[in-house]
Design a protein around this motif. Structure first.
Motif, PDB file in Angstrom:
ATOM      1  N   ALA A   1       0.776  -1.263  -0.187  1.00 58.20           N
ATOM      2  CA  ALA A   1       0.015  -0.048   0.119  1.00 58.20           C
ATOM      3  C   ALA A   1       0.871   1.298   0.058  1.00 58.20           C
ATOM      4  O   ALA A   1       0.534   2.092  -0.766  1.00 58.20           O
ATOM      5  N   LEU A   2       1.793   1.287   0.704  1.00 63.11           N
ATOM      6  CA  LEU A   2       2.791   2.467   0.866  1.00 63.11           C
ATOM      7  C   LEU A   2       3.568   2.468  -0.468  1.00 63.11           C
ATOM      8  O   LEU A   2       3.591   3.657  -0.982  1.00 63.11           O
ATOM      9  N   GLN A   3       4.080   1.669  -0.892  1.00 65.26           N
ATOM     10  CA  GLN A   3       4.538   1.822  -2.228  1.00 65.26           C
ATOM     11  C   GLN A   3       3.705   2.250  -3.475  1.00 65.26           C
ATOM     12  O   GLN A   3       4.372   3.114  -4.228  1.00 65.26           O
ATOM     13  N   GLU A   4       2.787   1.721  -3.460  1.00 64.10           N
ATOM     14  CA  GLU A   4       1.757   2.288  -4.492  1.00 64.10           C
ATOM     15  C   GLU A   4       1.257   3.691  -4.044  1.00 64.10           C
ATOM     16  O   GLU A   4       1.277   4.573  -5.139  1.00 64.10           O
ATOM     17  N   SER A   5       1.054   3.920  -2.816  1.00 62.96           N
ATOM     18  CA  SER A   5       0.920   5.405  -2.811  1.00 62.96           C
ATOM     19  C   SER A   5       2.067   6.480  -2.970  1.00 62.96           C
ATOM     20  O   SER A   5       1.735   7.586  -3.714  1.00 62.96           O
TER      21      SER A   5
ATOM     22  N   LEU B   1       2.972  15.526  -2.095  1.00 61.65           N
ATOM     23  CA  LEU B   1       3.841  14.358  -1.375  1.00 61.65           C
ATOM     24  C   LEU B   1       3.752  14.085   0.200  1.00 61.65           C
ATOM     25  O   LEU B   1       3.198  14.798   0.752  1.00 61.65           O
ATOM     26  N   PRO B   2       3.557  12.787   0.402  1.00 63.40           N
ATOM     27  CA  PRO B   2       3.422  12.497   1.831  1.00 63.40           C
ATOM     28  C   PRO B   2       4.399  12.565   2.818  1.00 63.40           C
ATOM     29  O   PRO B   2       5.622  12.615   2.560  1.00 63.40           O
TER      30      PRO B   2
ATOM     31  N   ARG C   1       2.328   6.904  -6.828  1.00 67.43           N
ATOM     32  CA  ARG C   1       1.299   7.704  -7.546  1.00 67.43           C
ATOM     33  C   ARG C   1       1.607   9.019  -7.007  1.00 67.43           C
ATOM     34  O   ARG C   1       1.442  10.029  -7.741  1.00 67.43           O
ATOM     35  N   SER C   2       1.870   9.409  -5.747  1.00 66.59           N
ATOM     36  CA  SER C   2       2.030  10.749  -5.230  1.00 66.59           C
ATOM     37  C   SER C   2       3.160  11.394  -5.807  1.00 66.59           C
ATOM     38  O   SER C   2       3.171  12.726  -6.289  1.00 66.59           O
ATOM     39  N   TYR C   3       4.408  10.866  -5.958  1.00 67.41           N
ATOM     40  CA  TYR C   3       5.501  11.457  -6.573  1.00 67.41           C
ATOM     41  C   TYR C   3       5.172  11.597  -8.223  1.00 67.41           C
ATOM     42  O   TYR C   3       5.770  12.525  -8.800  1.00 67.41           O
TER      43      TYR C   3
END
Length: 239
Positions: A140-144, A169-170, A147-149
């Motif tokens: 989940a973190l990798q996908e997020s 960016l998160p 997408r954000s970058y």
């Protein structure tokens, strides 16, 4: 799109310092010896462990302020948001998303990072997650992050200002900062941001900021071993 990197560690580098146990001694003895306290700079501080322990035990704190350490810290943004709550005796300068394009380096919890919180606020503990939970977190973190970058880069390519595009960016993004402190302010930080069985007052820090604190403590202990030993001996409470 730039290659995205994932990290589970943090780094702390001592880049500059003026800090030794001797600094505590001449600062303390000026109260009784005036200008003659400068003689302490030429003496072996091992002969004055009793004084350092007395100052720590009875919480005479100002002699521990006459020193300086500057660290270069690389950690996720959410760590810095906690770190900047420490204001007294600290100075910070952090990497700016207004003035440079931020690198795609993101935080992923390591396999030994406890994931599950049990109990109510103020009375809870963290326990290890299952392999399935670790898999969900990682994916989940990798996908997020990807997408954000991607959204960040898309805005930059379209000519959007960096200070606007960075909003995508998160807080798992890595940043870097210089943090400067003295021994007294560092001890206060350590008392709150490390969990230790010898602590008089228990603390329950988030693991990621504790990782930073542990590295700072190891480097400080090499600079001021007598002061660090007194801190540990007297309950890990800042004087």
């Amino acid at each position: 799109m730039s290659d995205i990197r994932f990290r589970s560690d943090v780094t702390v580098e001592l880049v500059k310092h003026s800090a030794s146990d001797t600094d505590v001694l001449w600062a303390a003895r000026v109260s009784t010896r005036g200008e003659q306290s400068l003689d302490e700079t030429r003496k072996d501080p091992e002969r004055s462990t009793g004084l350092i322990n007395f100052l720590m035990r009875d919480r005479h704190g100002t002699p521990f302020e006459h020193n300086s350490m500057t660290f270069l810290v690389s950690a996720p943004l959410f760590v810095f948001r906690e770190f900047h709550r420490h204001r007294v005796g600290w100075s910070y300068n952090e990497e700016s998303g207004r003035y440079r394009e931020l690198a795609p380096v993101f935080y992923l919890p390591a396999e030994d990072r406890r994931l599950v919180q049990r109990g109510r606020p103020g009375k809870y503990e963290f326990v290890s997650g299952s392999p399935e939970q670790h898999k969900i977190v990682t994916e989940a973190l990798q996908e997020s992050y990807r997408r954000s970058y991607h959204a960040y880069q898309e805005m930059l390519r379209a000519g959007v200002a960096r200070e606007v595009a960075r909003a995508a960016l998160p807080v798992g993004l890595f940043s870097s900062m210089y943090a400067t402190c003295n021994a007294r302010s560092l001890m206060h930080f350590l008392s709150l941001r490390t969990q230790h069985e010898d602590a008089t007052v228990p603390s329950f820090p988030q693991r990621e900021i504790e990782m930073v604190a542990e590295q700072m403590e190891r480097q400080w202990a090499e600079l001021m071993p007598l002061t660090h030993a007194a801190f540990a001996k007297h309950g890990r409470v800042a004087p």
